[in-house]
Design a protein around this motif. Structure first.
Motif, PDB file in Angstrom:
ATOM      1  N   UNK A 164      29.165   0.655  -0.485  1.00 43.44           N
ATOM      2  CA  UNK A 164      30.134   1.712  -0.266  1.00 43.44           C
ATOM      3  C   UNK A 164      30.390   2.437  -1.587  1.00 43.44           C
ATOM      4  N   UNK A 165      30.620   3.736  -1.487  1.00 39.51           N
ATOM      5  CA  UNK A 165      30.849   4.529  -2.690  1.00 39.51           C
ATOM      6  C   UNK A 165      32.204   4.194  -3.283  1.00 39.51           C
ATOM      7  N   UNK A 166      32.286   4.290  -4.600  1.00 36.16           N
ATOM      8  CA  UNK A 166      33.547   4.055  -5.290  1.00 36.16           C
ATOM      9  C   UNK A 166      33.844   2.601  -5.584  1.00 36.16           C
ATOM     10  N   UNK A 167      32.915   1.694  -5.298  1.00 39.51           N
ATOM     11  CA  UNK A 167      33.130   0.275  -5.541  1.00 39.51           C
ATOM     12  C   UNK A 167      32.058  -0.224  -6.498  1.00 39.51           C
ATOM     13  N   UNK A 168      32.467  -0.957  -7.524  1.00 37.28           N
ATOM     14  CA  UNK A 168      31.538  -1.539  -8.480  1.00 37.28           C
ATOM     15  C   UNK A 168      31.090  -2.910  -7.974  1.00 37.28           C
ATOM     16  N   UNK A 169      29.798  -3.062  -7.858  1.00 33.94           N
ATOM     17  CA  UNK A 169      29.240  -4.287  -7.315  1.00 33.94           C
ATOM     18  C   UNK A 169      28.640  -5.147  -8.424  1.00 33.94           C
ATOM     19  N   UNK A 170      28.514  -6.404  -8.114  1.00 37.53           N
ATOM     20  CA  UNK A 170      27.971  -7.379  -9.060  1.00 37.53           C
ATOM     21  C   UNK A 170      26.497  -7.113  -9.321  1.00 37.53           C
ATOM     22  N   UNK A 436      58.391  -5.707  -7.662  1.00 36.04           N
ATOM     23  CA  UNK A 436      57.160  -5.635  -8.458  1.00 36.04           C
ATOM     24  C   UNK A 436      56.022  -5.145  -7.587  1.00 36.04           C
ATOM     25  N   UNK A 437      56.273  -4.130  -6.773  1.00 36.27           N
ATOM     26  CA  UNK A 437      55.271  -3.649  -5.824  1.00 36.27           C
ATOM     27  C   UNK A 437      54.139  -2.963  -6.560  1.00 36.27           C
ATOM     28  N   UNK A 438      52.925  -3.356  -6.221  1.00 33.34           N
ATOM     29  CA  UNK A 438      51.727  -2.700  -6.737  1.00 33.34           C
ATOM     30  C   UNK A 438      50.975  -2.124  -5.556  1.00 33.34           C
ATOM     31  N   UNK A 439      50.641  -0.867  -5.591  1.00 38.39           N
ATOM     32  CA  UNK A 439      50.086  -0.170  -4.443  1.00 38.39           C
ATOM     33  C   UNK A 439      48.594   0.018  -4.656  1.00 38.39           C
ATOM     34  N   UNK A 440      47.757  -0.393  -3.686  1.00 35.38           N
ATOM     35  CA  UNK A 440      46.321  -0.190  -3.832  1.00 35.38           C
ATOM     36  C   UNK A 440      45.945   1.268  -3.629  1.00 35.38           C
ATOM     37  N   UNK A 441      44.853   1.668  -4.237  1.00 41.07           N
ATOM     38  CA  UNK A 441      44.398   3.041  -4.167  1.00 41.07           C
ATOM     39  C   UNK A 441      43.080   3.086  -3.414  1.00 41.07           C
ATOM     40  N   UNK A 442      42.957   4.079  -2.539  1.00 39.41           N
ATOM     41  CA  UNK A 442      41.713   4.305  -1.814  1.00 39.41           C
ATOM     42  C   UNK A 442      41.438   5.801  -1.795  1.00 39.41           C
ATOM     43  N   UNK A 443      40.315   6.168  -1.280  1.00 40.40           N
ATOM     44  CA  UNK A 443      40.005   7.584  -1.129  1.00 40.40           C
ATOM     45  C   UNK A 443      41.006   8.214  -0.176  1.00 40.40           C
ATOM     46  N   UNK A 444      41.677   9.279  -0.619  1.00 39.28           N
ATOM     47  CA  UNK A 444      42.764   9.860   0.152  1.00 39.28           C
ATOM     48  C   UNK A 444      42.254  10.571   1.397  1.00 39.28           C
TER      49      UNK A 444
END
Length: 476
Positions: A164-170, A436-444
């Motif tokens: 998938x685009x936008x993800x760094x893979x091993x 301490x909320x941390x919000x994940x980011x994805x393609x909008x």
């Protein structure tokens, strides 16, 4: 005497050459034959048989008639005896079956006579302990992700089936390794990866090779309110799901009617299958609860029996089905951005080759989730078009609570650089703590071409094979 004379004559004839058979000697032999020892007895027996033959025949005839009459009489007696016994047994069996039928259908009789529901909510209701048991489902999915699709060396994502685009893979294994062979302690294996979605599956024991599925998704443009309504609004479900032939609420828990944060219903659902198969229908109890303190929505469904929905001829009743879903917003229930975890299993009652099942799951499940995502995004338009903002609309339940989250709205304005990317494999620390909320980011936004393609594909295959199997039967 007769035999002795004959034997003597034969011997003389054989061994004496001077023997002459004259008429005098032969006559003497024949005369001896007439006066044998048994001649009188034979003659007497012959005369007796001639005289007594008719009487003997008459006696034999009478004896046979007596025996036949006796057998017929006994047969009639046995027949009448068994007839009386059968009448008694048949009467008892009829009374027994009528009594069992009356007891079995007593609920229907009561409903037809006084119009009340006999569903035992006290016994069938999903308990609070069961609902509370799923409050840490999202954290459990994080651990599952880290143990199955994150490299232990470089902490980067491992390819499942499609990059998938936008993800760094091993890159530790030169891109020759995928995560489908990994498995956690509970048997979950990575199965499918799509944009903003991860799917695992696990073979259920004693189910003929059928799999349970666990889905993790994160939709940045969908609100938790709309996503919930897309699940529980049965009228809206019939608008966007072409496989739902009939979908209705047949009973509601009286204890939940006055609550705005929880609800429990019994739902009847018939799904359309191809012409070669009978349609499948479900009767299941669905409970949902909103935990505003933890910012969670929990939906649980399980098969049940209800007297208002008996089995229909020509439709196969699914008796094995369960699912649970946990929805958590990034910030607020009415603000865009959610993540959810869904786990479900159902047995459609048909033996499908594993290759066909894998192909259907690989193609149909992501497409269905995309349609569900689109339906959640368009729920506000549907609500306005149907004028469902009226207070009498029981299908729509607002979840806003400004008093509880007024001091947390600022977290929704955090910059993207400060958010953690859930699907990229970064750990989420104290995510469940509001302060301490941390919000994940994805393609909008999705690309317009992909949206048009998905919309076209969903309309074309609306009645196709992929939409009919058990992949799309859990979100009603």
């Amino acid at each position: 005497m007769m035999y002795t004379v004959q034997s003597s004559g034969m011997l003389l004839k054989r061994f004496s050459a001077n023997y002459v058979q004259n008429s005098t000697r032969l006559a003497s032999f024949r005369q001896c034959e007439r006066y044998g020892k048994f001649h009188d007895c034979r003659k007497r027996i012959s005369h007796w048989l001639k005289a007594q033959g008719e009487q003997v025949a008459q006696a034999c005839t009478k004896q046979c008639e007596f025996i036949i009459a006796q057998r017929i009489r006994r047969s009639l007696q046995i027949f009448h005896l068994y007839t009386r016994i059968w009448d008694e047994v048949a009467l008892k069996e009829f009374m027994k079956s009528w009594r069992n039928r009356a007891l079995r259908n007593s609920r229907h009789f009561l409903m037809s006579s006084i119009g009340i529901t006999m569903y035992n909510w006290d016994r069938e209701r999903i308990t609070k302990d069961e609902l509370n048991g799923y409050k840490k489902e999202i954290e459990g999915i994080y651990r599952l992700r880290d143990s199955t699709v994150v490299c232990a060396k470089c902490q980067l994502r491992i390819v499942i089936d499609v990059r998938q685009s936008g993800i760094k893979y091993c890159t530790c294994t030169d891109n020759k390794f995928n995560a489908t062979s990994n498995q956690d302690s509970e048997g979950w294996k990575p199965y499918i990866e799509r944009e903003d979605m991860l799917i695992w599956r696990r073979e259920e024991p004693n189910c003929g090779g059928l799999f349970a599925y666990k889905v993790y998704g994160s939709f940045a443009e969908v609100t938790a309110e709309d996503f919930l309504q897309a699940q529980i609004d049965v009228d809206y479900r019939k608008e966007w799901d072409p496989t739902a032939r009939e979908l209705r609420i047949i009973d509601t828990d009286p204890a939940s009617q006055s609550s705005a944060d929880s609800h429990s219903d019994v739902i009847y659902w018939e799904t359309i299958w191809p012409k070669l198969f009978a349609n499948r229908d479900y009767v299941y109890q669905r409970d949902w609860v909103v935990d505003k303190e933890r910012r969670l929505i929990i939906i649980i469904s399980k098969v049940t029996d209800h007297p208002a929905a008996p089995s229909k001829p020509g439709t196969y009743r699914v008796t094995t089905y369960w699912s649970y879903m946990v929805i958590r917003p990034y910030t607020e229930f009415h603000q865009p951005g959610i993540e959810f975890g869904l786990t479900y299993f159902d047995d459609p009652g048909v033996n499908i080759p594993s290759a066909v099942t894998a192909w259907v799951a690989m193609t149909g499940l992501p497409n269905f989730l995309i349609r569900m995502r689109e339906a959640s995004r368009n729920y506000q338009n549907y609500k306005i078009a149907k004028q469902s903002l009226d207070a009498s609309d029981t299908n729509y339940v607002p979840l806003k609570n400004e008093d509880i989250f007024e001091d947390k709205v600022l977290h929704g304005n955090m910059q993207n650089s400060e958010r953690s990317e859930i699907l990229n494999g970064k750990n989420v620390e104290d995510y469940n703590k509001i302060e301490h909320t941390e919000v994940p980011q994805f393609n909008e936004d999705l690309k317009e071409e992909e949206e048009e393609e998905d919309s076209t594909n969903s309309s074309e295959e609306g009645r196709g094979l992929l939409d009919y199997f058990y992949l799309a039967k859990l979100f009603a």
